[in-house]
Structure formats: structure tokens, C-alpha cells
Design an enzyme around this catalytic site. Structure first.
Site, PDB file in Angstrom:
ATOM      1  N   ASP A 144       0.829  -1.215   0.000  1.00  0.00           N
ATOM      2  CA  ASP A 144       0.000   0.000   0.000  1.00  0.00           C
ATOM      3  C   ASP A 144       0.862   1.262   0.000  1.00  0.00           C
ATOM      4  O   ASP A 144       2.058   1.227   0.317  1.00  0.00           O
ATOM      5  CB  ASP A 144      -0.974   0.005   1.194  1.00  0.00           C
ATOM      6  CG  ASP A 144      -0.281   0.018   2.542  1.00  0.00           C
ATOM      7  OD1 ASP A 144       0.819  -0.580   2.661  1.00  0.00           O
ATOM      8  OD2 ASP A 144      -0.807   0.625   3.490  1.00  0.00           O
ATOM      9  N   ASP A 175       8.593   3.951  -1.719  1.00  0.00           N
ATOM     10  CA  ASP A 175       7.905   3.547  -0.490  1.00  0.00           C
ATOM     11  C   ASP A 175       6.613   2.852  -0.839  1.00  0.00           C
ATOM     12  O   ASP A 175       5.577   3.475  -0.844  1.00  0.00           O
ATOM     13  CB  ASP A 175       7.664   4.784   0.388  1.00  0.00           C
ATOM     14  CG  ASP A 175       6.964   4.465   1.706  1.00  0.00           C
ATOM     15  OD1 ASP A 175       6.927   3.282   2.085  1.00  0.00           O
ATOM     16  OD2 ASP A 175       6.448   5.406   2.354  1.00  0.00           O
ATOM     17  N   GLU A 209       0.423  -1.242   5.679  1.00  0.00           N
ATOM     18  CA  GLU A 209       1.506  -0.680   6.489  1.00  0.00           C
ATOM     19  C   GLU A 209       1.280   0.796   6.790  1.00  0.00           C
ATOM     20  O   GLU A 209       1.543   1.268   7.886  1.00  0.00           O
ATOM     21  CB  GLU A 209       2.857  -0.866   5.778  1.00  0.00           C
ATOM     22  CG  GLU A 209       4.083  -0.555   6.634  1.00  0.00           C
ATOM     23  CD  GLU A 209       4.489   0.914   6.667  1.00  0.00           C
ATOM     24  OE1 GLU A 209       5.264   1.287   7.560  1.00  0.00           O
ATOM     25  OE2 GLU A 209       4.041   1.702   5.813  1.00  0.00           O
TER      26      GLU A 209
HETATM   27 ZN   LIG Z   1       6.714   2.514   3.773  1.00  0.00          ZN
END
Ligand SMILES: [Zn+2]
Ligand SMILES: *[C@@H]1O[C@H](CO)[C@@H](O)[C@H](O)[C@H]1NC(C)=O
Ligand SMILES: *[C@@H]1O[C@H](CO)[C@@H](O)[C@H](O)[C@H]1NC(C)=O
Length: 522
Positions: A144, A175, A209
Site C-alpha cells: 500500500d 515507499d 503498512e
Molecule cells: Zn513505507
């Protein structure tokens, strides 16, 4: 005559003090110099004889280069956004699962790999090793991403994966889809080359997360605990290769996260009987709470620089600084109070010095002519490694020092345990070797994450958690995290695939080389 005596005595007294100070300084300087010198020769395990297990070389050809970039871009284009605990895009998560199966057919069909869906949208892979006696390890990444909107000022739409000047732009490029895709791409290539690991390993891909991993990571942990799994180490996202980011440091530094700060969200509230503004009490709920918040801001948490593992970072990097910084950094036992005072002046370095206090919400009042019955404020604290959640709560209570202010812990956890990074630390040394093989000029050092990761849920399965991916960060790049123009260079993404390809093979050694038998090239 009469006044010479006392003057002389004062002089003599001063001389003794100055002399003692000089002697003390000299002794300290000598000890410190020896420490500065000894750091220069501390090359450690990296020149020792390693058992050779990395027999396969990645050798990425033009066709594969196009293929791995196409897979990565497809991953970026799926908007797997997590907004709140209840608001995340399940359609995108289902689509992402389909992409994984399409992009990595060998991973999903190999008899060595067992795949299962966990908590509907997270993925757990077990890659069977030929030597069950070797303790397995685990690679983590998350699917995610945080929300992104083009109108915030992106140079390319955030879910376009557009290429510009050798970079791929998009939410999730650093990320954390680079690791999701990088790990599985590396495994796909290894399996295609006929690789079968000696040491078994797990891959965990969480789907929530960015909203704390309460479903994905926590369910993966529960499943593994039920099966009695213990892990040699866990490698998750976190720190990176910093290039020109640390001022005064010669060359790039790969920082491997060995701990994370803890967190606390505290709600402060004051309630009283509401009254009319024409007959106000001498203190209102707003005034009482505002004073409490002000006291928290004026009395920051104690300076703790040097009391946590941050000393390890400086000691590993010291030899790459010029004097006098080299001297100061190799002698934190002497200089950490001074360094702490310098670092606390900037918000970004202050984060390493103490538990930070941020007042993030303040609510009170409903009408212009009513003294409100309730005022409440939220304070978010990031807890330094040398402090516990309970110590922080006690300090807030005493700093506020007002019985009328009610305090409630909304959410919180202690700083994460410090993972080992010495010559016997299996995971740390494997990661370090893999980094140095790929980027020979880089200095590897332990570091601390001031943000949190899914790996924090894994602390009962392993003693050693590391947070690192070989992403290159230049000045300004850190702002791209959860910010605008998140991007990764095509070359760097390819390096990530190679990094995981080599890391998996490097983990096949039975044990680390013995540091005492190192072949010193010095
Ligand atoms: Zn992350
Ligand atoms: C959720 O993801 C799908 C693609 O999988 C996309 O079409 C849709 O617009 C997304 N929904 C939101 C609210 O962003
Ligand atoms: C973790 O550390 C404890 C105490 O040192 C030890 O008994 C245990 O075996 C370790 N666990 C693993 C998985 O290495």
C-alpha cells in the site's frame, strides 16, 4: 605586605586548578586520539574469507531490463492507496495480486515456493531450503501507499509511472513498491536459473503498512507464531544510501536501521461546568489547557543523545569525516553532550537527540458567548531509544503539573529493541557484505529510524530486525517520501533487483566467517 599574602595564595590556587585541568585534558586527548586511530583500522569481517554461495550472477540483459521496468511501472500504476483504517482500495489490492501472478509466473508455479494470501490482501511466501537446520530469515515490504494528488504539484501524475530524465515518477517508487517488486523479480530470476536455496526464507508483503499494519503484518505474525517459526533476522524498508546528505561526510553512507523510535499519542482534556461569557470564571477550560500545552513546549524531553544506539552510527562513520569532526565523533563518550546541544538546534537532527513532543490537535468551544465545558488537545511523541513509554507518560504528567488536566494514552509503544550489529550479527553482516559488493565505495553504518515500519510487529519472532533498501538518496530526496515527485532512477531499481538476487544467495552460508581468522589486507 599585608595584602600580598592572600593575592599570592589565590594565584597559586588558580595555577593548581589550571594545571589539573591541563593534565586532565591531556589524558583525555591521548585516550581520544588512540580511539580515533583505532577506528581507522576497524575493517572487520569484510576482508575475512566468506564461504562462497553466490554462484549465480544476475547479468541483466536488454530484454530483462525492459521486462523488469515494465513490471515495476505496472505496479506503480495500480493505486493501492491506504487512507484511513477503514478506507483503503480493495479493488486495487485485488488487481495487484493479479499483477504479481502475471509478472512472476515462476515464483507462483515453483515447487520450492509456497504462497498464501493472509488477511485477504497480504501475501506470505515460504521458499523451502535444502538444509532445514539453517534458521530461516524474512524479507518484508508493503504494497500500500499513502494518497497522492497531482494538484499538490507533481511534475508527472502520481500513478502514471512516467519516465523523465532516467527516473520513474510515481507514488510508491521509493515507499515501498521498489522492494515488493525488487524482491519477487530477484526470486523469479534466481528460480529461472535453477537456484534452490540452502537456507529457507519467508517473504511478507503487507497491504496496510501505511495505516499501522494491524491487519496484514499482524496476521502474518500470528500465522508464523502458530507454526512456531523463529527467524534469524528480518529485513524491512527504512533507511537508505545517503549521498551528500550528511554534511562533512566523505562519500556515501548506507545506513542500516537497527531500531525505531517509539510513539505515544496522548489526549489532554479539561472539563468544567459551562458558563455564560458575561460572567466568566477567572480561568476557562481553554486557558487551563493552553497553559498546559505551553509548558510541554517550553520544557522539551531531556537531551539523550549518546544514551541510545545513535553512538554506533557516529563511530562507524567517524573515519570518513575530516578533523576536527572525526575527533569529536570518535569520542562520543566525551563529546555527546556538546554534540547533542548542536544537533537540537535543527528539527531534523533534534529528532535524534530526544523524545520529540508535537501538539497536533486542539479542539474547544462551540459558541462565541459560552465558556466551553470541554477543551482537548492531542500530543504526538516520538520516543527516543533510551526512554520508555511509561517514563515519557510520567514526564508529561509532571510537566503539565495540573490536576485539572486529564491525561489519556490513546495509542503508544516502546522504542523497538536494538538489533545487533557487531562481527557476530548474521543479518547485519550479510546485508553489509551485499551492499559493499554492489557499491564498493560506500560506508556501512547502523542507524535509527524515526518513522515506523511493519517490522515492529515481528519482534517476538526474531532478535534482529534491520530496516534498509539500497535506494540512493541525494539532498532533498527525503522530502519525496510521502511528499510530491516521489521517484527512483531506472538504474537504481535495477540495482535493487541485483541487491536482493545477491542477498538471497549470500544468506546460504552456514555461518559468518570467524573475525579472528580474518585475512587483513592492511
Ligand atoms: Zn513505507
Ligand atoms: C481503486 O483502484 C481502482 C483500480 O484498481 C481504480 O480504478 C479506482 O479508481 C480506485 N479507487 C479510488 C477511490 O481511488
Ligand atoms: C534471541 O535471544 C535469546 C536470548 O539471547 C536467545 O535465547 C534466542 O535463541 C534468540 N532467538 C533467535 C531466533 O535467535
Amino acid at each position: 605586605m599585608t595584602d600580598r599574602g592572600p593575592k599570592f595564595r589565590v594565584c597559586k590556587f588558580l595555577k593548581i586548578i589550571i594545571c589539573s585541568l591541563l593534565i586532565i585534558t591531556l589524558v583525555l586527548f591521548t585516550v581520544a586520539s588512540v580511539r580515533t586511530l583505532s577506528l581507522d583500522v576497524n575493517v572487520g569481517l569484510q576482508v575475512a574469507q566468506w564461504e562462497k554461495t553466490n554462484n549465480l550472477t544476475p547479468e541483466i540483459n536488454q530484454r530483462q531490463r525492459e521486462e523488469l521496468l515494465a513490471n515495476f511501472k505496472e505496479a506503480i500504476r495500480i493505486p493501492t492507496v491506504s487512507s484511513t483504517q477503514t478506507d483503503f482500495n480493495t479493488t486495487a489490492l485485488v488487481e495487484f495480486h493479479k499483477l504479481l501472478r502475471k509478472a512472476f509466473p515462476t515464483v507462483f508455479s515453483s515447487s520450492l515456493v509456497h504462497h498464501e494470501l493472509v488477511a485477504d490482501y497480504s501475501h506470505l511466501f515460504w521458499v523451502r531450503g535444502s538444509q532445514p537446520a539453517l534458521l530461516p530469515y524474512m524479507l518484508l515490504a508493503h504494497i500500500d501507499v499513502v494518497p497522492a494528488s497531482e494538484s499538490d504539484g507533481w511534475e508527472a501524475p502520481p500513478f502514471s509511472a512516467k519516465e523523465m530524465d532516467g527516473f520513474i515518477y510515481g507514488r510508491g517508487t521509493i515507499d515501498d513498491k521498489q522492494s515488493v517488486m525488487g524482491i519477487l523479480q530477484a526470486l523469479e530470476y534466481l528460480l529461472l536459473k535453477g537456484y534452490a536455496p540452502r537456507r529457507g526464507f519467508y517473504i511478507g508483503l503487507g497491504h496496510d503498512e501505511e495505516i499501522s499494519g494491524f491487519k496484514g503484518a499482524m496476521t502474518i505474525v500470528r500465522v508464523l507464531k502458530q507454526r512456531g517459526v523463529q527467524l534469524a533476522f528480518v529485513l524491512d524498508e527504512g533507511l537508505a544510501v545517503l549521498d551528500g546528505v550528511i554534511s562533512g561526510l566523505e562519500g556515501p553512507a548506507a545506513l542500516i536501521g537497527i531500531s525505531e523510535k517509539g510513539q505515544a499519542t496522548v489526549k489532554l482534556s479539561v472539563s468544567m461546568v459551562p458558563s455564560h461569557s458575561s460572567m466568566p470564571p477567572s480561568e476557562s477550560s481553554i486557558g487551563i489547557l493552553a497553559a498546559a500545552v505551553k509548558r510541554l513546549e517550553e520544557n522539551p524531553m531531556p537531551r539523550l543523545f549518546g544514551h541510545g544506539p545513535e553512538g554506533g552510527t557516529f563511530e562507524h562513520l567517524a573515519h570518513k569525516f575530516k578533523l576536527p569532526m572525526k575527533f569529536i565523533m570518535s569520542n562520543l563518550w566525551l563529546f555527546s553532550p556538546l554534540l547533542g546541544r548542536v544537533m537540537e538546534r535543527r528539527p531534523d537532527t533534534n529528532a535524534f537527540v530526544r523524545t520529540t513532543t508535537a501538539v497536533t490537535m486542539f479542539n474547544a468551544g462551540v459558541k462565541v458567548n459560552i465558556i466551553p465545558s470541554l477543551a482537548e488537545a492531542y500530543v504526538n511523541l516520538r520516543i527516543h531509544s533510551a526512554q520508555s513509554l511509561q517514563e515519557v507518560l510520567d514526564l508529561i504528567q509532571s510537566t503539565v503539573g495540573d490536576q485539572r488536566v486529564k491525561m489519556e494514552l490513546v495509542e503508544g509503544f516502546d522504542p523497538l529493541p536494538v538489533s545487533s550489529y557487531d562481527d557476530k550479527a548474521f543479518g547485519f553482516q550479510i546485508i553489509k557484505k551485499t551492499v559493499l559488493d554492489l557499491f564498493p565505495g560506500v560506508t556501512v553504518a547502523p542507524g535509527i529510524c524515526i518513522g515506523n515500519t511493519d517490522s515492529r510487529h515481528f519482534k517476538e519472532l526474531t532478535n534482529d530486525t534491520y530496516r534498509f533498501a539500497p535506494i540512493w538518496f541525494k539532498p532533498g530526496d527525503a522530502q519525496r517520501f510521502h511528499g510530491i515527485n516521489e521517484r527512483i532512477s531506472k538504474k537504481n531499481y535495477e540495482e535493487l533487483v541485483v541487491f536482493y538476487f545477491n542477498l538471497i544467495q549470500n544468506c546460504d552460508i552456514q555461518k559468518l566467517p570467524d573475525p579472528h581468522n580474518s585475512v587483513h589486507e592492511l
